[in-house]
Scaffold this motif. Structure first.
Motif, PDB file in Angstrom:
ATOM      1  N   ASP A   9     -69.468 -10.879   9.937  1.00 52.75           N
ATOM      2  CA  ASP A   9     -68.297 -10.151   9.431  1.00 52.75           C
ATOM      3  C   ASP A   9     -66.999 -10.438  10.194  1.00 52.75           C
ATOM      4  O   ASP A   9     -66.302  -9.502  10.586  1.00 52.75           O
ATOM      5  CB  ASP A   9     -68.601  -8.649   9.458  1.00 52.75           C
ATOM      6  N   HIS A  11     -64.274 -11.617   8.875  1.00 56.22           N
ATOM      7  CA  HIS A  11     -63.179 -11.160   7.985  1.00 56.22           C
ATOM      8  C   HIS A  11     -61.844 -11.849   8.270  1.00 56.22           C
ATOM      9  O   HIS A  11     -60.799 -11.189   8.422  1.00 56.22           O
ATOM     10  CB  HIS A  11     -62.994  -9.643   8.097  1.00 56.22           C
ATOM     11  N   ASP A  54     -69.102 -12.255   4.971  1.00 62.33           N
ATOM     12  CA  ASP A  54     -67.737 -11.793   5.169  1.00 62.33           C
ATOM     13  C   ASP A  54     -67.030 -12.702   6.191  1.00 62.33           C
ATOM     14  O   ASP A  54     -66.377 -12.242   7.134  1.00 62.33           O
ATOM     15  CB  ASP A  54     -67.669 -10.309   5.574  1.00 62.33           C
ATOM     16  N   HIS A 158     -76.520 -10.741   4.066  1.00 58.02           N
ATOM     17  CA  HIS A 158     -75.316 -10.001   4.452  1.00 58.02           C
ATOM     18  C   HIS A 158     -75.555  -8.496   4.290  1.00 58.02           C
ATOM     19  O   HIS A 158     -75.383  -7.724   5.235  1.00 58.02           O
ATOM     20  CB  HIS A 158     -74.110 -10.423   3.610  1.00 58.02           C
ATOM     21  N   HIS A 197     -72.584  -6.537   7.377  1.00 50.36           N
ATOM     22  CA  HIS A 197     -71.943  -5.670   6.387  1.00 50.36           C
ATOM     23  C   HIS A 197     -71.505  -4.314   6.946  1.00 50.36           C
ATOM     24  O   HIS A 197     -70.467  -3.795   6.555  1.00 50.36           O
ATOM     25  CB  HIS A 197     -72.874  -5.481   5.183  1.00 50.36           C
ATOM     26  N   HIS A 199     -70.951  -3.592  10.160  1.00 51.91           N
ATOM     27  CA  HIS A 199     -70.070  -3.742  11.324  1.00 51.91           C
ATOM     28  C   HIS A 199     -70.491  -2.832  12.481  1.00 51.91           C
ATOM     29  O   HIS A 199     -69.644  -2.381  13.262  1.00 51.91           O
ATOM     30  CB  HIS A 199     -68.599  -3.444  10.959  1.00 51.91           C
TER      31      HIS A 199
HETATM   32 FE   LIG Z   1     -67.758  -6.890   6.501  1.00 52.84          FE
END
Ligand SMILES: [Fe+2]
Ligand SMILES: [Fe+2]
Length: 270
Positions: A9, A11, A54, A158, A197, A199
């Motif tokens: 993640d 991002h 992500d 994920h 996912h 975090h």
């Molecule tokens: Fe995420």
């Protein structure tokens, strides 16, 4: 001792942007890469890193280019599966020359470490935030597990099926995860599931399958289970997870969540 590092993640957004105006995800991933590189000589041989989705925040070509630029500094080969903030087309364009990227269909793969195998599955449905393993994913899983013949296996997705206790995240988890977990419980070797996912660093057990959710390199999802809670990000320290196969005294996996910090001072006990 085969081992890999799970990065989750990140991002990544366009250069200069912040996620939700507050989270500097590019700096966080740069710190994670630097922290991993710094620790590699002490951690021992690490085979690779994996990125459990992500990679970007919006799945644009610009964000994938930014992600690739930062990851180019990592002193490990890496491979990835998509998350709900990714895009199949965007990932395929960005990573079309990578050995782990299938020419078509779900972005799924198998990596054999010898004592164990790692299966990456694709739970992204473009445009949706919840996860779903498509029929092609189950077909790949079934075929792969049959070929592994009892070899210990780690399945990476994920979206987790393991609940987090955070209502907004659990509403968008892997909605057909129960079927996946049934498959893993029916496997004749040991199976572990690792995801992202949420975090946050969360572990649990479903039947015979241990489940781990790895933290993000950047912001966390705020833990507040109250019904009127505003779904929020929290600027907690990020982390990555070292997954390691041990031969002694017992054979099996261990997972060690490593905080992303500058190289810590190390002093002998006593
Ligand atoms: Fe995420
Ligand atoms: Fe996600």
């Amino acid at each position: 001792m085969p081992a890999f590092i799970q990065i989750s993640d990140p991002h990544i957004v366009a250069k200069g942007d912040l996620v939700c105006g507050h989270s500097d995800t590019a700096t966080a991933l740069r710190r994670a890469v630097a922290s991993i590189n710094e620790r590699l000589p002490e951690l021992g041989p690490i085979d690779c890193a994996i990125v459990t989705g992500d990679l970007t925040d919006h799945g644009t070509d610009e964000e994938y280019a930014h992600f690739k630029e930062i990851m180019a500094d990592l002193h490990l080969p890496w491979q990835a599966i998509p998350g709900n903030h990714d895009s199949h087309d965007g990932m395929r364009r960005a990573f079309s020359t990578e050995h782990w990227m299938p020419a078509a269909g779900p972005i799924q793969w198998l990596r054999d470490f010898g004592p164990f195998a790692l299966i990456g599955l694709d739970t992204l449905m473009d445009g949706a935030h919840h996860g779903w393993l498509a029929d092609e994913g189950f077909a790949f899983l079934d075929q792969t597990l049959a070929g592994l013949d009892g070899q210990p296996v780690i399945v990476a997705t994920h979206h987790p099926w393991l609940p987090s206790g955070i209502p907004a995240m659990d509403a968008d988890n892997l909605r057909n995860g129960a079927t996946l977990l049934q498959r893993l419980q029916g496997y004749r070797g040991t199976a572990k599931m690792i995801s992202g996912h949420v975090h946050r660093a969360i572990t649990g057990q479903i039947g015979t399958v241990s489940c781990l959710i790895s933290p993000s390199t950047a912001h966390a999802v705020h833990r507040d289970p109250h019904p009127d809670a505003v779904h929020s990000l929290a600027l907690e320290p990020g982390g990555v997870t070292l997954h390691l196969w041990l031969d002694t005294p017992l054979q099996g996996f261990i997972s060690d969540v490593l905080p992303i910090t500058p190289k810590p001072e190390v002093w002998p006990f006593g």
